[in-house]
Design a protein around this motif. Structure first.
Motif, short mmCIF file in Angstrom:
data_model
loop_
_atom_site.label_atom_id
_atom_site.label_comp_id
_atom_site.label_asym_id
_atom_site.label_seq_id
_atom_site.Cartn_x
_atom_site.Cartn_y
_atom_site.Cartn_z
N ARG A 143 -0.15 -4.54 11.14
CA ARG A 143 0.08 -4.21 9.74
C ARG A 143 -0.91 -4.90 8.79
NH1 ARG A 143 3.40 -1.62 6.72
NH2 ARG A 143 3.93 -2.42 4.68
N ARG A 146 -4.18 -3.15 8.70
CA ARG A 146 -4.10 -1.87 7.98
C ARG A 146 -4.10 -2.09 6.48
NH1 ARG A 146 0.95 0.82 9.26
NH2 ARG A 146 1.55 -0.82 10.70
N LEU A 147 -3.34 -3.11 6.04
CA LEU A 147 -3.25 -3.38 4.61
C LEU A 147 -4.61 -3.80 4.04
CD1 LEU A 147 0.19 -5.19 4.46
CD2 LEU A 147 -0.40 -3.01 3.39
N ILE A 150 -7.02 -0.56 4.15
CA ILE A 150 -6.69 0.48 3.17
C ILE A 150 -7.30 0.15 1.81
CG2 ILE A 150 -4.53 -0.22 2.04
CD1 ILE A 150 -3.32 2.39 3.16
N TYR B 138 -1.23 6.94 6.19
CA TYR B 138 -1.22 5.99 5.08
C TYR B 138 0.22 5.61 4.69
CZ TYR B 138 -6.22 6.51 4.05
OH TYR B 138 -7.59 6.49 4.11
N THR B 141 1.51 2.60 6.31
CA THR B 141 1.02 1.34 5.73
C THR B 141 1.69 1.07 4.39
OG1 THR B 141 -1.07 1.73 6.85
CG2 THR B 141 -1.08 0.07 5.12
N PRO B 246 3.24 -2.93 -0.80
CA PRO B 246 2.21 -3.95 -0.58
C PRO B 246 1.21 -3.96 -1.74
CG PRO B 246 2.48 -2.55 1.37
CD PRO B 246 3.31 -1.94 0.29
N THR B 248 -1.90 -4.55 -1.80
CA THR B 248 -3.18 -3.88 -1.56
C THR B 248 -3.05 -2.38 -1.81
OG1 THR B 248 -2.70 -3.69 0.80
CG2 THR B 248 -4.02 -5.56 0.13
N VAL B 249 -1.88 -1.83 -1.47
CA VAL B 249 -1.65 -0.40 -1.71
C VAL B 249 -1.55 -0.13 -3.21
CG1 VAL B 249 -0.01 1.50 -1.39
CG2 VAL B 249 -0.53 -0.03 0.52
N TRP B 252 -5.00 -0.42 -4.72
CA TRP B 252 -5.83 0.70 -4.31
C TRP B 252 -5.46 1.97 -5.08
CZ3 TRP B 252 -3.43 3.79 0.07
CH2 TRP B 252 -4.17 4.94 0.37
#
Lengths: 206, 288
Positions: A143, A146-147, A150, B138, B141, B246, B248-249, B252
């Protein structure tokens, strides 16, 4: 065009083919990647065969790009080393941009701007490929990886595409005749002497 | 056909509130309540889920627990987790049903790049539409609960639908129907949160002072809500402690998208206007 036009060989056929293979694979991965970057660009997915096709082939475009880029890197990385003059050139790059080249060191085969682009794209390629592998098989990746991927994949893509936009502009409209150097492989002596004087002298000395 | 009203669609503008006569009508959101204190680990919900969704029964490896499989799979959306934990010298054997939490603020939907692949209905259900799914993963994640699973052959991501097909025609989800102890219940979210609070009060009266509701605020709350006897340690049940989308998501899909678009548009416009202002670089042929 005159048959006896004076020519200076700029890029040999191996360099040209490699460059255009890099360009085509990069263009394909860019356009398919942009489809997934923003919903407003998702129509690009339709152009390239639909969402699942784009998702399936984008990574393979990346693989092709990685292979071609690696070949290009091996061929050019020594010529792309930034030297003392190049650092001075970069400090005065704003003058180059406005066509006031007073005090600008003479360029060799590649000027410092081209060299910088090469290293930026090389760094971008390393990040894009390594994070791309993570995103390719999310179901097998930890995980935390992936984080990270991304976030870093699009960051590197934006940098690389930004570099590409400048590169295309420089190679076409901003520097006339440069394009022919990469397509047909030759430039006029006057062009070479003006744009890459150090390189021109080396070539003509031989 | 599913006629439920839509609240959010992946990679698409929000549909917005309904308008016209009757638009002021309050639509209730639904929820599933899992009272782990009365779960006996019978796995009837697992069977009902497989039956209703026409999924195969899978054979896993024996891992030394009563758990059917180690994790959810693309064709197994409802798993009773059996966990052992030690607390103050006591062994706890904890059972908790695990499935999609149907977040109020779903990380999967935020991360999804395919328009229409993930839909959130106004009743709170978060549903995946296989025909729009591109299989990028995606959502896996973006999900803080690690729920969506990519099917290796169809390349579609699958998870619990909260039986959106049943709910849209007024039925309760299959798992609820199968539960023999009524530890699972289904209804409006408001009612079930009240029910959960009453149950926690009762547990506390019995002296189980660590009891509480698991309805994590980091994802805006969930439409699957738990009553836990040891709510101070949700991780002992296999539930994340403070789940959230998250960062980072969020970065982004938020600021980075704007910044990136600015860079790309700026690059195109910048080079164009550079040409307009300064034109091409010219040279004087001094080679004769």
């Amino acid at each position: 065009m005159r048959l006896d036009e004076p020519k200076v060989d700029r890029f040999n056929v191996v360099e040209r083919v490699t460059h255009w293979l890099v360009a085509l694979s990069f263009l394909y991965t860019t356009l398919t990647g942009l489809a997934l970057w923003s919903p407003r660009l998702y129509w690009l997915a339709a152009v390239f065969g639909g969402g699942p096709t784009v998702r399936g082939w984008h990574p393979w475009g990346g693989v092709a790009f990685a292979a071609f880029f690696a070949f290009m890197f091996r061929a050019w990385n020594r010529q792309m080393r930034l030297e003392q003059d190049d650092r001075r050139w970069l400090r005065l790059a704003h003058r180059y941009a406005v066509h006031n080249e007073e005090g600008l060191p003479e360029a060799g085969r590649f000027n410092a701007g081209q060299k910088s682009l090469f290293w930026i794209q090389a760094a971008g390629a390393v990040v894009l490929i390594s994070t791309g592998v993570v995103l390719w098989w999310p179901e097998t990746m930890p995980r935390a990886l992936r984080l990270t991927a991304i976030l870093l994949h699009p960051v590197a893509a934006v940098v690389a595409i930004g570099g590409l936009i400048v590169h295309i502009y420089m190679g076409t409209a901003a520097v006339p005749e440069a394009f022919r150097g990469m397509i047909q492989g030759w430039v006029r002596p006057g062009w070479a002497a003006s744009h890459h004087p150090k390189w021109y002298r080396e070539v003509t000395r031989r | 056909m599913n006629t439920t009203l839509v609240k959010a669609i992946s990679a698409s503008p929000a549909p917005g509130p309904p308008f016209g006569p009757g638009a002021a009508k309050q639509t209730h959101t639904v929820a599933k309540l899992i009272d782990t204190t009365t779960c006996i680990g019978c796995k009837a919900c697992e069977v009902a889920c497989q039956e209703w969704n026409d999924q195969p029964f899978l054979i896993g490896a024996f891992e030394g627990t009563y758990q059917t499989l180690t994790d959810l799979t693309p064709s197994f959306w409802n798993l009773i987790k059996f966990n052992e934990a030690e607390q103050e010298g006591h062994l706890l054997w904890l059972m908790a049903k695990y499935q999609c939490m149907h977040c109020v603020d779903p990380g999967c939907l935020k991360a999804c790049p395919a328009p229409g692949a993930i839909v959130q209905y106004t009743n709170g259900i978060v549903d995946f539409n296989a025909e729009n799914c591109i299989g990028c993963g995606y959502c896996m994640t973006g999900c803080p609960f690690d729920v969506p699973k990519l099917h290796p052959r169809t390349k579609k991501v699958q998870k619990c639908t909260l039986c959106s097909d049943r709910v849209s025609v007024g039925l309760e989800p299959a798992c609820i129907k199968a539960c023999p102890t009524n530890c699972l219940s289904f209804g409006t979210r408001e009612d079930l949160l009240a029910k959960a609070e009453a149950r926690v009060e009762a547990l506390k009266d019995e002296g189980r002072s660590e009891s509480g509701i698991y309805n994590p605020p980091g994802v805006g709350g969930t439409h699957v809500v738990y009553v836990l006897a040891h709510a101070d340690h949700p991780e002992n049940y296999g539930l994340p402690r403070d789940p959230a989308i998250p960062w980072t998501v969020a970065l982004w899909k938020g600021p980075l998208k704007w910044l990136g678009n600015l860079v790309l548009l700026g690059g195109i416009l910048g080079t164009f206007f550079h040409y307009v202002r300064y034109g091409p670089r010219r040279y004087k042929d001094e080679t004769g």
